[in-house]
Scaffold this motif. Sequence first.
Motif, short mmCIF file in Angstrom:
data_model
loop_
_atom_site.label_atom_id
_atom_site.label_comp_id
_atom_site.label_asym_id
_atom_site.label_seq_id
_atom_site.Cartn_x
_atom_site.Cartn_y
_atom_site.Cartn_z
N LEU A 1 0.86 -1.19 0.00
CA LEU A 1 0.17 0.00 -0.12
C LEU A 1 0.76 1.30 0.03
N LEU A 2 2.17 1.10 0.74
CA LEU A 2 2.93 2.31 0.67
C LEU A 2 3.49 2.74 -0.84
N LYS A 3 3.89 1.58 -1.51
CA LYS A 3 4.22 1.83 -2.81
C LYS A 3 3.34 2.04 -3.82
N HIS A 4 2.12 1.62 -3.88
CA HIS A 4 1.14 1.59 -4.77
C HIS A 4 -0.04 2.31 -4.44
N SER A 5 -0.09 3.10 -3.25
CA SER A 5 -1.44 3.62 -2.97
C SER A 5 -0.98 5.01 -2.25
#
Lengths: 265, 265
Positions: free
Chosen positions: A133-137
Motif C-alpha cells: 500500500l505504501l508503494k502503490h497507493s
Amino acid sequence: MHEKERHRIILSAVQDRPVATVVELCNLTGASEATIRRDIATLHMQQKLRRVRGGAEAINPPPFVGLAGRTFAVNETMRTSEKQAIARAAVDLCEDGDSIIINGGTTTFQMVHPLATRRCQIFTNSFPIAEHLLKHSKNTIMLSGGTIYREQNIILSPFDNDVTRNFYAKRMFMGAQGLGPLGLMEADPLLIQAEQKLIGQADELVVLADSSKFERRSSLVLCPLNRITTVITDEGISDKAAAMLDAADVTLVVAQPGSGQEEVS
Amino acid sequence: MHEKERHRIILSAVQDRPVATVVELCNLTGASEATIRRDIATLHMQQKLRRVRGGAEAINPPPFVGLAGRTFAVNETMRTSEKQAIARAAVDLCEDGDSIIINGGTTTFQMVHPLATRRCQIFTNSFPIAEHLLKHSKNTIMLSGGTIYREQNIILSPFDNDVTRNFYAKRMFMGAQGLGPLGLMEADPLLIQAEQKLIGQADELVVLADSSKFERRSSLVLCPLNRITTVITDEGISDKAAAMLDAADVTLVVAQPGSGQEEVS
DNA sequence: CCGTTTATGATCATTGGTGATCGTTTATGA
DNA sequence: TCATAAACGATCACCAATGATCATAAACGG
C-alpha cells in the motif's frame, strides 16, 4: 469504475506477482475479460507493463527474493480467484476517508489491489500489506509495532501497551482459519492474542473466508459468531453454513467472481 | 459560485486523486455537468489538467511514489561512498547476538548491506531498513508502531506508550542533520521527539555523520555532545571538529574508504 | 431602465467505452 | 500427431459520456 482506476489496480497487481492473469484482474476490478484485455493492451502501449499470453507481467524483471516467504507464497496461489473476488467485495464496503484495520493474511492481502485507488486510513499488522500500500497507493498507513515474524509476515508484540490501543476504526477486516458454530477459529495461540487485541479496536468485524473455511475446524476459538458483523465468502457456501450465519445474525455477502455481489441476509 | 472558485475546486480534486469524474465534481461544486465539462475544457486549454473521458486527471504523470520518497532517493545518492564506509565501520562495532537500535536515515540505511551477514536483534523505526533486512538478512527485526511518513520513510507515533519502551539495546545508531558544540542537531521537531524516545532506550549512542555535517547547523538540538558515545565520520573531518569531540569525551572513528578504519580518540 | 453580453442549465443527437458472442489461434496432454 | 481447452481478436449491441444547440438568467454598460 473508471478506466484509470482499473489501470491502477492492474499495475498494482502486476507489481505484486510475476504475472497477473486476465481472470484474476477481472475478479479484482469487476470488469469483463474484454475490457481487461483492452486495458492490458493500452498499458502495454504505454510501456507500463508487458503483455503476455494469459495476462500481463511487470516490465522490469521481478526481484528474485520475494518479501513473502515460501509459506506465504504457496498459500497465495490457492483459491486465488475466490480470494480476489472476496477481497474486492470487502473493499467495496469502504469509502474514501474511512478508518479501517486489516489483519494480515493471504485473503486480506488481496485487498491491497482494489485499495490502490482509495484514500483511507489503514492500520495493519501485516508487513507485506503495509509495504504494498505504501508503494502503490495514497492511503495513510499505520503499522503496529513489534517483532516481524517471517513465517506469517506479521508484526506481533507481546506487550499490551502499543499503538494498537490508540487506533480506533469503523471496520476491521480479517481472514480465518475456520468458521464453525462455535465462532471464528484460529490455529496459532500467538495470532489469537494479537487478533483479539485488534478486534477490540473496531466497531464492525468483517470476516473474509472462502467457502472451504466452513468445512475446516481448528483448535482455538477466536471469537463467537455473533461478534462478527459481516462474512464475505464465495458461491461455494453450503446452505447449512449460510443458515448458521443467519442464526447468529451475521450479514452474509456472497462475492460473485464476475462483477457484482449478492447480499443474502 | 464563481467560475474561478469552481476551477480551484476542480484542480484541487484532480491533484488529490488520479482521476476526478464529472459527477464527482458536480457534487463538489453544485454545478451542472455541462458547466463542469466546460470548465474542464477550459482548464485543459490552459494546460492546468488533462481532459479524459469520464472526467479529468492531473497533467503530470501520477507520481507512483516509490517506497523511497523523492527526498529519500535524492539524499541516498549524495556522498554515497563516504556513507558506505561510515556504515561499514558502524556495523563493525556489532557482533552476532547484539541488540541494536537503528534510527532511520540515508546514512544508517547503508548499514543494511554489511548487516546482511549478521544475526542481530534490530529495532528500527525505518520502513526501508526493516524491509531490506527482512528480505536480505536473517536478523530478527523489530519495528516501532505508528504512522508511516512517506517523506522520510519513517514510522512515527504520537503516543508515548508504544513498543519502543519495551526494547532495550546496547547501542543505538543514528544519523544527524548537523553536529556542533551544542550537540546533535536536527531539523524536524517531529523527528526530534521520536529520536529522543529511542535514545533513552539505548546504552551507547553511535552517531554516523559524514564530515560535511560538522559544517551544517540546524535549528533544534537533539542532545548534548556528551550523551554521544561514538561518532563515525570520514577523513574530511577538520581538526577543529575532532578537538570539539575530544573535549566532550566522544570516541571518534574515522572510516577509511578502502578497508580498515582508524580510531582517533 | 433597457439592450447586450456572458454564464449557466436543459435537451437531444452523437460518440466512445463496455460486455457478450463467436470464430480463430495457441498451449497442453494424450 | 491429434484432441481439447483456454486464450485471443473481431464484431455488434447497449448505455453512459459527450458535444451542440437553444433557452434562461444574471451581469454589465449605456
